[in-house]
Design a protein around this motif. Structure first.
Motif, PDB file in Angstrom:
ATOM      1  N   ILE A  26       0.841  -1.199   0.000  1.00  0.00           N
ATOM      2  CA  ILE A  26       0.000   0.000   0.000  1.00  0.00           C
ATOM      3  C   ILE A  26       0.875   1.248   0.000  1.00  0.00           C
ATOM      4  O   ILE A  26       1.903   1.312   0.686  1.00  0.00           O
ATOM      5  CB  ILE A  26      -0.963   0.008   1.206  1.00  0.00           C
ATOM      6  N   SER A  27       0.493   2.228  -0.793  1.00  0.00           N
ATOM      7  CA  SER A  27       1.242   3.482  -0.833  1.00  0.00           C
ATOM      8  C   SER A  27       0.836   4.369   0.323  1.00  0.00           C
ATOM      9  O   SER A  27      -0.236   4.195   0.924  1.00  0.00           O
ATOM     10  CB  SER A  27       0.985   4.207  -2.158  1.00  0.00           C
ATOM     11  N   VAL A  28       1.689   5.323   0.657  1.00  0.00           N
ATOM     12  CA  VAL A  28       1.368   6.261   1.729  1.00  0.00           C
ATOM     13  C   VAL A  28       0.129   7.067   1.361  1.00  0.00           C
ATOM     14  O   VAL A  28      -0.737   7.335   2.200  1.00  0.00           O
ATOM     15  CB  VAL A  28       2.567   7.187   2.008  1.00  0.00           C
ATOM     16  N   GLU A  29       0.028   7.441   0.097  1.00  0.00           N
ATOM     17  CA  GLU A  29      -1.137   8.220  -0.351  1.00  0.00           C
ATOM     18  C   GLU A  29      -2.425   7.412  -0.179  1.00  0.00           C
ATOM     19  O   GLU A  29      -3.452   7.944   0.283  1.00  0.00           O
ATOM     20  CB  GLU A  29      -0.943   8.627  -1.809  1.00  0.00           C
ATOM     21  N   ALA A  30      -2.381   6.136  -0.531  1.00  0.00           N
ATOM     22  CA  ALA A  30      -3.566   5.291  -0.381  1.00  0.00           C
ATOM     23  C   ALA A  30      -3.915   5.091   1.089  1.00  0.00           C
ATOM     24  O   ALA A  30      -5.091   5.058   1.467  1.00  0.00           O
ATOM     25  CB  ALA A  30      -3.340   3.944  -1.068  1.00  0.00           C
ATOM     26  N   MET A  31      -2.887   4.979   1.925  1.00  0.00           N
ATOM     27  CA  MET A  31      -3.132   4.834   3.361  1.00  0.00           C
ATOM     28  C   MET A  31      -3.813   6.083   3.906  1.00  0.00           C
ATOM     29  O   MET A  31      -4.780   5.992   4.679  1.00  0.00           O
ATOM     30  CB  MET A  31      -1.812   4.570   4.094  1.00  0.00           C
ATOM     31  N   CYS A  32      -3.327   7.262   3.536  1.00  0.00           N
ATOM     32  CA  CYS A  32      -3.943   8.508   4.014  1.00  0.00           C
ATOM     33  C   CYS A  32      -5.399   8.606   3.566  1.00  0.00           C
ATOM     34  O   CYS A  32      -6.283   9.000   4.349  1.00  0.00           O
ATOM     35  CB  CYS A  32      -3.153   9.706   3.484  1.00  0.00           C
ATOM     36  N   GLU A  33      -5.647   8.227   2.342  1.00  0.00           N
ATOM     37  CA  GLU A  33      -7.025   8.266   1.839  1.00  0.00           C
ATOM     38  C   GLU A  33      -7.905   7.282   2.608  1.00  0.00           C
ATOM     39  O   GLU A  33      -9.063   7.596   2.937  1.00  0.00           O
ATOM     40  CB  GLU A  33      -7.040   7.919   0.349  1.00  0.00           C
ATOM     41  N   GLN A  34      -7.364   6.128   2.932  1.00  0.00           N
ATOM     42  CA  GLN A  34      -8.149   5.112   3.622  1.00  0.00           C
ATOM     43  C   GLN A  34      -8.540   5.564   5.026  1.00  0.00           C
ATOM     44  O   GLN A  34      -9.662   5.296   5.476  1.00  0.00           O
ATOM     45  CB  GLN A  34      -7.357   3.810   3.693  1.00  0.00           C
ATOM     46  N   VAL A  35      -7.631   6.255   5.749  1.00  0.00           N
ATOM     47  CA  VAL A  35      -7.948   6.670   7.113  1.00  0.00           C
ATOM     48  C   VAL A  35      -8.562   8.066   7.173  1.00  0.00           C
ATOM     49  O   VAL A  35      -8.985   8.509   8.240  1.00  0.00           O
ATOM     50  CB  VAL A  35      -6.705   6.599   8.018  1.00  0.00           C
ATOM     51  N   GLY A  36      -8.585   8.779   6.033  1.00  0.00           N
ATOM     52  CA  GLY A  36      -9.308  10.041   5.968  1.00  0.00           C
ATOM     53  C   GLY A  36      -8.538  11.288   6.332  1.00  0.00           C
ATOM     54  O   GLY A  36      -9.139  12.325   6.628  1.00  0.00           O
ATOM     55  N   TRP A  37      -7.217  11.237   6.310  1.00  0.00           N
ATOM     56  CA  TRP A  37      -6.393  12.418   6.573  1.00  0.00           C
ATOM     57  C   TRP A  37      -5.536  12.738   5.361  1.00  0.00           C
ATOM     58  O   TRP A  37      -5.101  11.830   4.635  1.00  0.00           O
ATOM     59  CB  TRP A  37      -5.463  12.172   7.764  1.00  0.00           C
ATOM     60  N   GLY A  38      -5.258  14.031   5.162  1.00  0.00           N
ATOM     61  CA  GLY A  38      -4.323  14.439   4.133  1.00  0.00           C
ATOM     62  C   GLY A  38      -2.889  14.156   4.557  1.00  0.00           C
ATOM     63  O   GLY A  38      -2.606  13.969   5.751  1.00  0.00           O
ATOM     64  N   TYR A  39      -1.964  14.161   3.587  1.00  0.00           N
ATOM     65  CA  TYR A  39      -0.591  13.777   3.904  1.00  0.00           C
ATOM     66  C   TYR A  39       0.049  14.720   4.921  1.00  0.00           C
ATOM     67  O   TYR A  39       0.714  14.273   5.853  1.00  0.00           O
ATOM     68  CB  TYR A  39       0.284  13.714   2.645  1.00  0.00           C
ATOM     69  N   LYS A  40      -0.099  16.015   4.758  1.00  0.00           N
ATOM     70  CA  LYS A  40       0.573  16.954   5.656  1.00  0.00           C
ATOM     71  C   LYS A  40       0.099  16.795   7.100  1.00  0.00           C
ATOM     72  O   LYS A  40       0.899  16.857   8.040  1.00  0.00           O
ATOM     73  CB  LYS A  40       0.361  18.391   5.181  1.00  0.00           C
ATOM     74  N   ARG A  41      -1.187  16.609   7.267  1.00  0.00           N
ATOM     75  CA  ARG A  41      -1.708  16.395   8.617  1.00  0.00           C
ATOM     76  C   ARG A  41      -1.159  15.089   9.193  1.00  0.00           C
ATOM     77  O   ARG A  41      -0.748  15.033  10.362  1.00  0.00           O
ATOM     78  CB  ARG A  41      -3.233  16.353   8.590  1.00  0.00           C
ATOM     79  N   HIS A 101      10.156  -7.838  -5.197  1.00  0.00           N
ATOM     80  CA  HIS A 101       8.884  -7.547  -5.870  1.00  0.00           C
ATOM     81  C   HIS A 101       7.706  -7.734  -4.926  1.00  0.00           C
ATOM     82  O   HIS A 101       6.763  -6.935  -4.925  1.00  0.00           O
ATOM     83  CB  HIS A 101       8.728  -8.444  -7.091  1.00  0.00           C
ATOM     84  N   ALA A 102       7.742  -8.787  -4.101  1.00  0.00           N
ATOM     85  CA  ALA A 102       6.640  -9.058  -3.174  1.00  0.00           C
ATOM     86  C   ALA A 102       6.463  -7.941  -2.155  1.00  0.00           C
ATOM     87  O   ALA A 102       5.364  -7.712  -1.652  1.00  0.00           O
ATOM     88  CB  ALA A 102       6.866 -10.387  -2.470  1.00  0.00           C
ATOM     89  N   CYS A 103       7.565  -7.239  -1.850  1.00  0.00           N
ATOM     90  CA  CYS A 103       7.523  -6.190  -0.824  1.00  0.00           C
ATOM     91  C   CYS A 103       7.456  -4.787  -1.416  1.00  0.00           C
ATOM     92  O   CYS A 103       7.599  -3.798  -0.684  1.00  0.00           O
ATOM     93  CB  CYS A 103       8.730  -6.322   0.092  1.00  0.00           C
ATOM     94  N   GLY A 104       7.240  -4.685  -2.709  1.00  0.00           N
ATOM     95  CA  GLY A 104       7.027  -3.375  -3.326  1.00  0.00           C
ATOM     96  C   GLY A 104       8.266  -2.695  -3.859  1.00  0.00           C
ATOM     97  O   GLY A 104       8.215  -1.518  -4.213  1.00  0.00           O
ATOM     98  N   TYR A 105       9.392  -3.419  -3.928  1.00  0.00           N
ATOM     99  CA  TYR A 105      10.591  -2.865  -4.567  1.00  0.00           C
ATOM    100  C   TYR A 105      10.518  -3.213  -6.052  1.00  0.00           C
ATOM    101  O   TYR A 105      10.596  -4.384  -6.426  1.00  0.00           O
ATOM    102  CB  TYR A 105      11.859  -3.471  -3.958  1.00  0.00           C
ATOM    103  N   TYR A 106      10.398  -2.204  -6.871  1.00  0.00           N
ATOM    104  CA  TYR A 106      10.188  -2.463  -8.294  1.00  0.00           C
ATOM    105  C   TYR A 106      11.487  -2.545  -9.085  1.00  0.00           C
ATOM    106  O   TYR A 106      11.474  -2.812 -10.276  1.00  0.00           O
ATOM    107  CB  TYR A 106       9.248  -1.406  -8.872  1.00  0.00           C
ATOM    108  N   ASP A 107      12.598  -2.311  -8.415  1.00  0.00           N
ATOM    109  CA  ASP A 107      13.888  -2.597  -9.032  1.00  0.00           C
ATOM    110  C   ASP A 107      14.881  -2.931  -7.930  1.00  0.00           C
ATOM    111  O   ASP A 107      14.717  -2.547  -6.767  1.00  0.00           O
ATOM    112  CB  ASP A 107      14.384  -1.424  -9.896  1.00  0.00           C
TER     113      ASP A 107
END
Length: 268
Positions: free
Chosen positions: A171-186, A226-232
């Motif tokens: 999960i990306s940080v942006e997706a996590m913030c959206e899921q819990v309902g807070w913006g990134y800066k907050r 790859h399983a842990c989100g490292y794309y290279d």
């Protein structure tokens, strides 16, 4: 001469379980000159040294008495020697602030006397632990001492964010913030205060810890990355080198017993 030690963990009581992950002991006889590496796991720890001194090589500090080890974003090295007798309290990520009001970002990669954050009562606790013969009694003494210090509760939103980042693969940080309902800066402000990292910094640490636990010798490093989100491989090697002090291909659990012990016994 190989290090010979025992490591044990003890569960906290129901009252403390929301804040404390475990109590632990490390006891052993260490040959002079041996250096151990401690990979970062994202927790604050309270360490009571009940044996011979332990030298921390990153800044030359010698651990005697009682210290707070702040959360880390890099590898630490220590040189235990003689009779090692450590008793520790491992706080859950984002939960140390319930006992001390210090913003957690000020503890990043720090090792400092516990009384500076928890007051003189922690030194009285040290004397009691030193005079106590069993680890079970030490756990009870620490819990009795900590209950009156409990002065706050972690943010439920930050705890939900931490749980999401540890539980949801990739999960990306942006997706996590959206899921819990807070913006990134907050979220970033709250993370620095309660967890001690930025959300992106903590995400990198979680990804590394998931990867190193998958390296069981039966799966290729490319598949692990790859399983842990490292794309290279370059990003995988960069993070691994920062947190473990070597490349993934160089890491051998049998050559790093303390790091391997933490990998087996500490959750991501």
């Amino acid at each position: 001469m190989e290090i010979a030690f025992t490591y044990r963990q003890y569960r906290p009581s129901a009252l403390m379980a929301a804040h404390v992950e475990c109590y632990w002991t490390w006891q052993g006889d260490c040959p002079a000159g041996r250096v151990e590496r401690l990979i970062p796991g994202g927790r604050v720890e309270l360490i009571f040294n009940l044996g011979d001194e332990v030298q921390w090589l990153m800044d030359g500090l010698v651990l005697r008495g009682t210290h707070i080890m702040g959360q880390r974003d890099r590898l630490f090295f220590c040189r235990p020697q003689g009779k090692v007798r450590l008793f520790g309290v491992r706080f859950r990520p984002g939960c140390f602030g319930a006992f001390a009001p210090t913003p957690l970002h000020l503890l990043l990669n720090r090792l400092l006397p516990a009384a500076e954050l928890l007051g003189p009562g922690v030194e009285e606790m040290y004397q009691q632990l030193w005079a106590t013969g069993s680890d079970e009694c030490r756990v009870r003494l620490v819990e009795e001492g900590f209950c009156p210090m409990l002065a706050g509760t972690p943010s439920s939103v930050v705890q939900a964010a931490l749980d999401t980042m540890r539980r949801v693969e990739g999960i990306s940080v942006e997706a996590m913030c959206e899921q819990v309902g807070w913006g990134y800066k907050r979220m970033e402000r709250a993370f620095l205060k309660e967890v001690g990292y930025t959300p992106k910094g903590y995400s990198r640490l979680v990804r590394f810890n998931k990867a190193i636990r998958r390296m069981d010798g039966t799966t290729t490093l490319t598949s692990v990355g790859h399983a842990c989100g490292y794309y290279d491989q370059a990003h995988f090697i960069k993070d691994f080198s920062r947190f473990a002090g070597m490349t993934p291909g160089q890491f051998r659990p049998e050559e790093n017993p303390v790091a391997e012990l933490l990998i087996r016994n500490q959750a991501v």
